[in-house]
Design a protein around this motif. Structure first.
Motif, PDB file in Angstrom:
ATOM      1  N   GLU A  84       0.848  -1.188   0.000  1.00 19.62           N
ATOM      2  CA  GLU A  84       0.000   0.000   0.000  1.00 19.62           C
ATOM      3  C   GLU A  84       0.886   1.240   0.000  1.00 19.62           C
ATOM      4  OE1 GLU A  84      -2.214   0.388   3.604  1.00 19.62           O
ATOM      5  OE2 GLU A  84      -0.633  -0.510   4.821  1.00 19.62           O
ATOM      6  N   ARG A  85       0.279   2.357  -0.337  1.00 17.49           N
ATOM      7  CA  ARG A  85       1.011   3.620  -0.340  1.00 17.49           C
ATOM      8  C   ARG A  85       1.084   4.150   1.083  1.00 17.49           C
ATOM      9  NH1 ARG A  85       4.526   5.713  -3.975  1.00 17.49           N
ATOM     10  NH2 ARG A  85       4.440   7.987  -4.066  1.00 17.49           N
ATOM     11  N   LEU A  86       2.316   4.400   1.562  1.00 20.47           N
ATOM     12  CA  LEU A  86       2.451   4.868   2.945  1.00 20.47           C
ATOM     13  C   LEU A  86       3.644   5.810   3.077  1.00 20.47           C
ATOM     14  CD1 LEU A  86       4.973   2.952   4.201  1.00 20.47           C
ATOM     15  CD2 LEU A  86       3.183   1.246   4.050  1.00 20.47           C
ATOM     16  N   ASP A  87       3.625   6.565   4.171  1.00 21.96           N
ATOM     17  CA  ASP A  87       4.683   7.523   4.490  1.00 21.96           C
ATOM     18  C   ASP A  87       5.732   6.804   5.329  1.00 21.96           C
ATOM     19  OD1 ASP A  87       6.334   9.535   5.398  1.00 21.96           O
ATOM     20  OD2 ASP A  87       4.712  10.962   5.747  1.00 21.96           O
ATOM     21  N   LEU A  88       6.937   6.684   4.805  1.00 21.60           N
ATOM     22  CA  LEU A  88       7.981   5.940   5.503  1.00 21.60           C
ATOM     23  C   LEU A  88       8.360   6.613   6.814  1.00 21.60           C
ATOM     24  CD1 LEU A  88       9.983   3.609   5.562  1.00 21.60           C
ATOM     25  CD2 LEU A  88      11.566   5.006   4.233  1.00 21.60           C
ATOM     26  N   ARG A  89       8.426   7.940   6.835  1.00 23.65           N
ATOM     27  CA  ARG A  89       8.797   8.632   8.078  1.00 23.65           C
ATOM     28  C   ARG A  89       7.755   8.373   9.168  1.00 23.65           C
ATOM     29  NH1 ARG A  89       9.580  15.102   8.320  1.00 23.65           N
ATOM     30  NH2 ARG A  89       7.377  14.987   7.728  1.00 23.65           N
ATOM     31  N   ALA A  90       6.472   8.418   8.814  1.00 26.41           N
ATOM     32  CA  ALA A  90       5.428   8.142   9.800  1.00 26.41           C
ATOM     33  C   ALA A  90       5.495   6.697  10.269  1.00 26.41           C
ATOM     34  CB  ALA A  90       4.052   8.442   9.198  1.00 26.41           C
ATOM     35  N   LEU A  91       5.811   5.765   9.350  1.00 23.96           N
ATOM     36  CA  LEU A  91       5.906   4.360   9.729  1.00 23.96           C
ATOM     37  C   LEU A  91       7.060   4.121  10.693  1.00 23.96           C
ATOM     38  CD1 LEU A  91       5.098   1.394   9.391  1.00 23.96           C
ATOM     39  CD2 LEU A  91       6.568   1.292   7.381  1.00 23.96           C
ATOM     40  N   VAL A  92       8.210   4.750  10.448  1.00 21.91           N
ATOM     41  CA  VAL A  92       9.365   4.586  11.332  1.00 21.91           C
ATOM     42  C   VAL A  92       9.058   5.168  12.706  1.00 21.91           C
ATOM     43  CG1 VAL A  92      11.759   5.255  11.720  1.00 21.91           C
ATOM     44  CG2 VAL A  92      11.033   4.492   9.445  1.00 21.91           C
TER      45      VAL A  92
ATOM     46  N   GLU B  26      16.430   9.938  11.966  1.00 21.84           N
ATOM     47  CA  GLU B  26      16.929  11.125  11.274  1.00 21.84           C
ATOM     48  C   GLU B  26      16.342  11.135   9.866  1.00 21.84           C
ATOM     49  OE1 GLU B  26      21.179  11.130  11.458  1.00 21.84           O
ATOM     50  OE2 GLU B  26      21.228  11.542  13.628  1.00 21.84           O
ATOM     51  N   MET B  27      15.101  11.609   9.778  1.00 15.51           N
ATOM     52  CA  MET B  27      14.394  11.674   8.504  1.00 15.51           C
ATOM     53  C   MET B  27      13.745  13.053   8.403  1.00 15.51           C
ATOM     54  SD  MET B  27      12.711   7.843   8.504  1.00 15.51           S
ATOM     55  CE  MET B  27      12.043   8.053   6.866  1.00 15.51           C
ATOM     56  N   PRO B  28      14.444  14.030   7.834  1.00 10.15           N
ATOM     57  CA  PRO B  28      13.942  15.403   7.817  1.00 10.15           C
ATOM     58  C   PRO B  28      12.730  15.612   6.928  1.00 10.15           C
ATOM     59  CG  PRO B  28      15.954  15.229   6.520  1.00 10.15           C
ATOM     60  CD  PRO B  28      15.771  13.915   7.208  1.00 10.15           C
ATOM     61  N   PHE B  29      12.467  14.718   5.992  1.00 11.33           N
ATOM     62  CA  PHE B  29      11.312  14.893   5.118  1.00 11.33           C
ATOM     63  C   PHE B  29      10.643  13.537   4.898  1.00 11.33           C
ATOM     64  CE2 PHE B  29      15.197  14.639   2.581  1.00 11.33           C
ATOM     65  CZ  PHE B  29      14.967  13.484   1.852  1.00 11.33           C
ATOM     66  N   SER B  30       9.388  13.605   4.435  1.00 13.14           N
ATOM     67  CA  SER B  30       8.611  12.396   4.202  1.00 13.14           C
ATOM     68  C   SER B  30       9.078  11.713   2.921  1.00 13.14           C
ATOM     69  CB  SER B  30       7.118  12.731   4.087  1.00 13.14           C
ATOM     70  OG  SER B  30       6.634  13.268   5.308  1.00 13.14           O
ATOM     71  N   ILE B  31       9.029  10.386   2.954  1.00 11.97           N
ATOM     72  CA  ILE B  31       9.330   9.585   1.770  1.00 11.97           C
ATOM     73  C   ILE B  31       8.163   8.629   1.569  1.00 11.97           C
ATOM     74  CG2 ILE B  31      10.884   7.890   0.738  1.00 11.97           C
ATOM     75  CD1 ILE B  31      13.137   9.028   2.386  1.00 11.97           C
ATOM     76  N   MET B  32       7.461   8.782   0.469  1.00 10.94           N
ATOM     77  CA  MET B  32       6.314   7.934   0.174  1.00 10.94           C
ATOM     78  C   MET B  32       6.796   6.663  -0.525  1.00 10.94           C
ATOM     79  SD  MET B  32       4.029   9.749   1.512  1.00 10.94           S
ATOM     80  CE  MET B  32       2.658   8.690   1.085  1.00 10.94           C
ATOM     81  N   ILE B  33       6.378   5.519   0.000  1.00  8.11           N
ATOM     82  CA  ILE B  33       6.760   4.240  -0.581  1.00  8.11           C
ATOM     83  C   ILE B  33       5.521   3.374  -0.767  1.00  8.11           C
ATOM     84  CG2 ILE B  33       9.054   4.306   0.465  1.00  8.11           C
ATOM     85  CD1 ILE B  33       8.092   2.223   2.483  1.00  8.11           C
ATOM     86  N   THR B  34       5.639   2.386  -1.628  1.00  7.15           N
ATOM     87  CA  THR B  34       4.588   1.394  -1.818  1.00  7.15           C
ATOM     88  C   THR B  34       5.125   0.068  -1.284  1.00  7.15           C
ATOM     89  OG1 THR B  34       3.787   2.536  -3.795  1.00  7.15           O
ATOM     90  CG2 THR B  34       3.092   0.243  -3.491  1.00  7.15           C
ATOM     91  N   ALA B  35       4.623  -0.347  -0.134  1.00 14.13           N
ATOM     92  CA  ALA B  35       5.159  -1.539   0.517  1.00 14.13           C
ATOM     93  C   ALA B  35       4.144  -2.059   1.520  1.00 14.13           C
ATOM     94  CB  ALA B  35       6.487  -1.216   1.214  1.00 14.13           C
TER      95      ALA B  35
ATOM     96  N   VAL C 276       9.177  -1.082  -6.960  1.00 14.82           N
ATOM     97  CA  VAL C 276       8.238  -1.416  -5.907  1.00 14.82           C
ATOM     98  C   VAL C 276       7.972  -0.209  -5.033  1.00 14.82           C
ATOM     99  CG1 VAL C 276       7.840  -2.865  -3.884  1.00 14.82           C
ATOM    100  CG2 VAL C 276       8.940  -3.814  -5.891  1.00 14.82           C
ATOM    101  N   SER C 277       9.057   0.540  -4.723  1.00  7.83           N
ATOM    102  CA  SER C 277       8.946   1.708  -3.848  1.00  7.83           C
ATOM    103  C   SER C 277       9.239   2.960  -4.645  1.00  7.83           C
ATOM    104  CB  SER C 277       9.917   1.587  -2.678  1.00  7.83           C
ATOM    105  OG  SER C 277       9.669   0.405  -1.971  1.00  7.83           O
ATOM    106  N   GLU C 278       8.555   4.012  -4.344  1.00  4.74           N
ATOM    107  CA  GLU C 278       8.755   5.254  -5.060  1.00  4.74           C
ATOM    108  C   GLU C 278       8.875   6.362  -4.043  1.00  4.74           C
ATOM    109  OE1 GLU C 278       5.999   5.845  -8.181  1.00  4.74           O
ATOM    110  OE2 GLU C 278       6.308   7.989  -8.203  1.00  4.74           O
ATOM    111  N   GLY C 279      10.024   6.974  -3.936  1.00  7.38           N
ATOM    112  CA  GLY C 279      10.244   8.019  -2.950  1.00  7.38           C
ATOM    113  C   GLY C 279       9.949   9.386  -3.494  1.00  7.38           C
ATOM    114  N   ASP C 280       9.412  10.276  -2.596  1.00  7.34           N
ATOM    115  CA  ASP C 280       9.160  11.610  -3.052  1.00  7.34           C
ATOM    116  C   ASP C 280       9.244  12.538  -1.879  1.00  7.34           C
ATOM    117  OD1 ASP C 280       5.918  11.780  -2.644  1.00  7.34           O
ATOM    118  OD2 ASP C 280       6.589  13.254  -3.909  1.00  7.34           O
ATOM    119  N   SER C 281      10.039  13.593  -2.029  1.00  6.38           N
ATOM    120  CA  SER C 281      10.330  14.508  -0.925  1.00  6.38           C
ATOM    121  C   SER C 281       9.361  15.671  -0.942  1.00  6.38           C
ATOM    122  CB  SER C 281      11.777  15.016  -1.043  1.00  6.38           C
ATOM    123  OG  SER C 281      12.655  13.942  -1.115  1.00  6.38           O
ATOM    124  N   ASN C 282       9.039  16.156   0.286  1.00 10.33           N
ATOM    125  CA  ASN C 282       8.196  17.334   0.443  1.00 10.33           C
ATOM    126  C   ASN C 282       9.039  18.435   1.069  1.00 10.33           C
ATOM    127  OD1 ASN C 282       5.958  15.938  -0.505  1.00 10.33           O
ATOM    128  ND2 ASN C 282       5.447  15.140   1.531  1.00 10.33           N
TER     129      ASN C 282
END
Length: 366
Positions: A216-224, A242-251, A360-366
């Motif tokens: 599913e599409r999720l925010d890696l920073r929120a998951l960590v 140490e994750m200054p910005f969100s990274i969206m992944i599909t996992a 599989v995963s696609e990262g995108d910075s905000n």
């Protein structure tokens, strides 16, 4: 003593001979057999000799062609008859190395090549039998572990709530100190056993190729952040993200959480805080790293880090953990099409890197 010298004159070869003249004749002469001081020179042309030699060489070459051709044909046939079985053995060895253990070469004749072919077939048969037996034993061991885990799961599911309730009473000082200590120990070991049984059940699903992936599409920073807070690691100050910005992944969030829990828990057990969880993206991967500041991984342990039930130190056999946490983490990474690697960081400490491909995963910075 005569002297000789070859030269070229007007494009033709010449032979020059020089010879001193000595006295000869009457023995009564005092100067008999002594040099007279005169030198005689002769110049002989070699053109005719050169033509003769060239003609002889040409004739020899022409005469050598028929017997050479006649000898070449049987030589090629003989070489082909020798090289053909050698080539078959080479092809058989290549197929054998690629995993085709059932391939055999049919020997012909009773020469050395045929004996070598029979020896190769005997070796292949023995290795195939050993491989079949090894696979049978591995399958039996995996099936036994799965059966044991399944049989223990039900009684442990009934024991765990009881031990937890008794542990709460012990923590509230409602039981004698000795009894409370024993109950706390039993509750701790029961929880560890339940965790190990769950890990064994999960590993059996991987072995059976039945582990599902619910991406599913999720925010890696929120998951960590959620994973660390759920286990109380972030509030303890021993682990930080140490994750200054969100990274969206599909996992699969549950499996990524399991990987993080195994890596961070392993770092806390075998390394030293602070344990740092970080993530960044490259052109084709999302990289999640977990680093501790302990002594690092021994060099001899690197080939076995992700093996099941492997422990780098035999002196901590009673330490927490089932011994298959890193193996499960690697299986979860492979299920996502990614990789999990281990290394020692510069300056000390171990670092584990989870790489998820952008397919599989696609990262995108905000």
């Amino acid at each position: 003593m005569a002297a000789y010298q070859r030269s070229q004159w007007k494009g033709k070869p010449w032979l020059h001979i020089g010879m001193p003249v000595a006295y000869a004749g009457d023995r009564e002469l005092k100067n008999a057999n002594q040099l007279s001081g005169l030198v005689v020179y002769a110049a002989l042309p070699l053109e005719d000799d050169r033509r003769d030699l060239a003609g002889l060489a040409k004739i020899a070459r022409i005469a050598a062609i028929p017997p050479l051709a006649l000898a070449l044909v049987p030589a090629l046939l003989a070489a082909r008859s020798v090289l053909r079985p050698v080539r078959k053995l080479r092809n058989a060895a290549e197929r054998f190395a690629s995993g085709d253990l059932g391939f055999r070469v049919q020997p012909k004749g009773y020469d050395e090549i045929a004996d070598l072919t029979r020896s190769f077939n005997a070796m292949a048969t023995k290795l195939q039998e050993d491989d079949t037996q090894r696979r049978r034993m591995e399958a039996g061991a995996k099936r036994f572990a799965a059966d044991v885990a399944h049989e223990l799961r039900t009684p442990l599911a009934a024991m765990a709530p009881v031990t937890d309730l008794l542990a709460q009473d012990a923590a509230a000082h409602e039981l004698p100190p000795d009894t409370a200590e024993a109950i706390q120990l039993v509750a701790e070991r029961t929880r560890a056993l339940v965790s190990m049984i769950e890990d064994l059940m999960e590993m059996s699903r991987f072995d059976a190729r039945a582990a599902p992936l619910r991406a599913e599409r999720l925010d890696l920073r929120a998951l960590v952040t959620k994973s660390l807070k759920l286990r109380g690691w972030e509030s303890s100050g021993q682990v930080r993200a140490e994750m200054p910005f969100s990274i969206m992944i599909t996992a699969d969030s549950r499996r990524i959480d399991a990987i993080l829990a195994n890596l961070v828990g392993n770092a806390l057990r075998h390394g030293s805080p602070p344990v740092i969880v970080s993530a960044h993206t490259t052109s084709d991967h999302v990289l999640i790293t977990v680093r501790d500041h302990g002594p690092g991984i021994p060099e001899e342990a690197f080939p076995h880090v992700f093996e099941r039930f492997y422990r780098a130190s035999t002196t901590h056999t009673t330490s927490a953990g089932s011994g298959i946490g890193l193996a499960l983490a690697q299986e979860n990474a492979l299920l996502h099409g990614g990789t999990l690697t281990a290394a020692n960081a510069h300056g000390g400490g171990a670092v584990f890197t989870l790489a998820l491909p952008l397919a599989v995963s696609e990262g995108d910075s905000n």
